[in-house]
Design a protein around this motif. Structure first.
Motif, short mmCIF file in Angstrom:
data_model
loop_
_atom_site.label_atom_id
_atom_site.label_comp_id
_atom_site.label_asym_id
_atom_site.label_seq_id
_atom_site.Cartn_x
_atom_site.Cartn_y
_atom_site.Cartn_z
N LEU A 29 -7.51 4.85 -9.92
CA LEU A 29 -7.26 3.82 -8.91
C LEU A 29 -7.18 4.50 -7.55
O LEU A 29 -6.28 5.30 -7.29
N LEU A 30 -8.16 4.20 -6.69
CA LEU A 30 -8.23 4.76 -5.34
C LEU A 30 -7.49 3.82 -4.38
O LEU A 30 -7.85 2.65 -4.27
N LEU A 31 -6.48 4.33 -3.70
CA LEU A 31 -5.63 3.53 -2.84
C LEU A 31 -5.72 3.94 -1.38
O LEU A 31 -5.60 5.12 -1.06
N ASP A 32 -5.88 2.96 -0.52
CA ASP A 32 -5.63 3.14 0.90
C ASP A 32 -4.11 3.09 1.07
O ASP A 32 -3.38 2.73 0.13
N VAL A 33 -3.60 3.41 2.23
CA VAL A 33 -2.15 3.38 2.45
C VAL A 33 -1.76 2.26 3.40
O VAL A 33 -1.16 1.27 3.01
N ASP A 34 -2.10 2.40 4.69
CA ASP A 34 -1.67 1.40 5.68
C ASP A 34 -2.41 0.08 5.43
O ASP A 34 -3.63 0.03 5.44
N GLY A 35 -1.64 -0.97 5.19
CA GLY A 35 -2.21 -2.27 4.88
C GLY A 35 -2.45 -2.48 3.40
O GLY A 35 -2.96 -3.52 2.99
N ALA A 122 -10.55 0.28 -6.67
CA ALA A 122 -10.10 0.63 -5.33
C ALA A 122 -9.35 -0.55 -4.71
O ALA A 122 -9.66 -1.70 -4.99
N VAL A 123 -8.35 -0.20 -3.88
CA VAL A 123 -7.63 -1.20 -3.11
C VAL A 123 -7.74 -0.80 -1.65
O VAL A 123 -7.35 0.31 -1.27
N GLY A 124 -8.29 -1.69 -0.83
CA GLY A 124 -8.42 -1.43 0.59
C GLY A 124 -8.23 -2.72 1.38
O GLY A 124 -8.15 -3.81 0.79
N ASP A 125 -8.17 -2.58 2.71
CA ASP A 125 -7.89 -3.77 3.52
C ASP A 125 -8.74 -3.89 4.78
O ASP A 125 -8.70 -4.92 5.44
#
Length: 189
Positions: A29-35, A122-125
């Protein structure tokens, strides 16, 4: 007098079958942080130190993923002591900090794990996350994501960024792996 024994609760969370099928092969699971892991707000002290707020639901979800054999990884455009401390506390060892070009950073993590995009969620915003989201087998985002990210995502979480969105994705992956109900039952013992 003893209280009557209660029956074991049953999980109430459900995901669409086609979403579960898409999530089954995921191993990272690839995660962004801010947002994503935070609400997206940037907090600075007078000394210029970055302060971040993380949610315990997300942290527990990440720990459950690790128990189930899914590797959490972070690819973020920023770097801060607060973030590094949080990731260390969660046991997240795969991370790329301060990277504006997230695709090669994510590919380096995948290569290091011997995995391809077909095993990645992946989780991104926002726009910097699009190259990763476009390639991942499962692209997800919180409801406050940029409209272009919302349009691309296979799943938009019900919970907002920094308040359980990542946990929802973790629960989706755990359900797809067939381990969610067992982990839930274990927690209820």
């Amino acid at each position: 007098m003893n209280a009557p024994a209660m029956s074991m609760p049953r999980p109430v969370q459900h995901f669409a079958p086609e979403l579960l099928l898409r999530a089954q092969p995921v191993k990272v699971l690839l995660l962004d942080v801010d947002g994503v892991l935070t609400d997206g707000g940037l907090y600075f002290t007078e000394a210029g130190e970055t302060i971040k707020r993380f949610h315990t639901l997300d942290g527990h979800g990440i720990k459950l993923l690790q128990r189930a054999g899914v590797t959490p990884a972070v690819v973020t455009g920023r770097d801060s002591a607060a973030l590094r401390l949080r990731l260390q506390a969660l046991g997240v060892v795969h991370a790329r900090f301060g990277t504006e070009d997230k695709r090669p950073a994510a590919e380096a993590i995948l290569d290091g794990l011997g995995l391809g995009w077909d095993a990645a969620a992946a989780v991104g915003d926002d726009w910097p996350d699009l190259p990763v989201l476009r390639r991942a087998a499962l692209a997800t985002c919180p409801p406050g994501a940029h409209p272009e990210v919302l349009a691309l995502a296979h799943h938009v979480t019900q919970r907002p960024a920094g308040a359980g969105a990542v946990r929802e994705v973790c629960d989706l992956l755990l359900t797809a792996r067939g381990v969610y109900a067992g982990l839930f039952e274990e927690a209820c013992q």
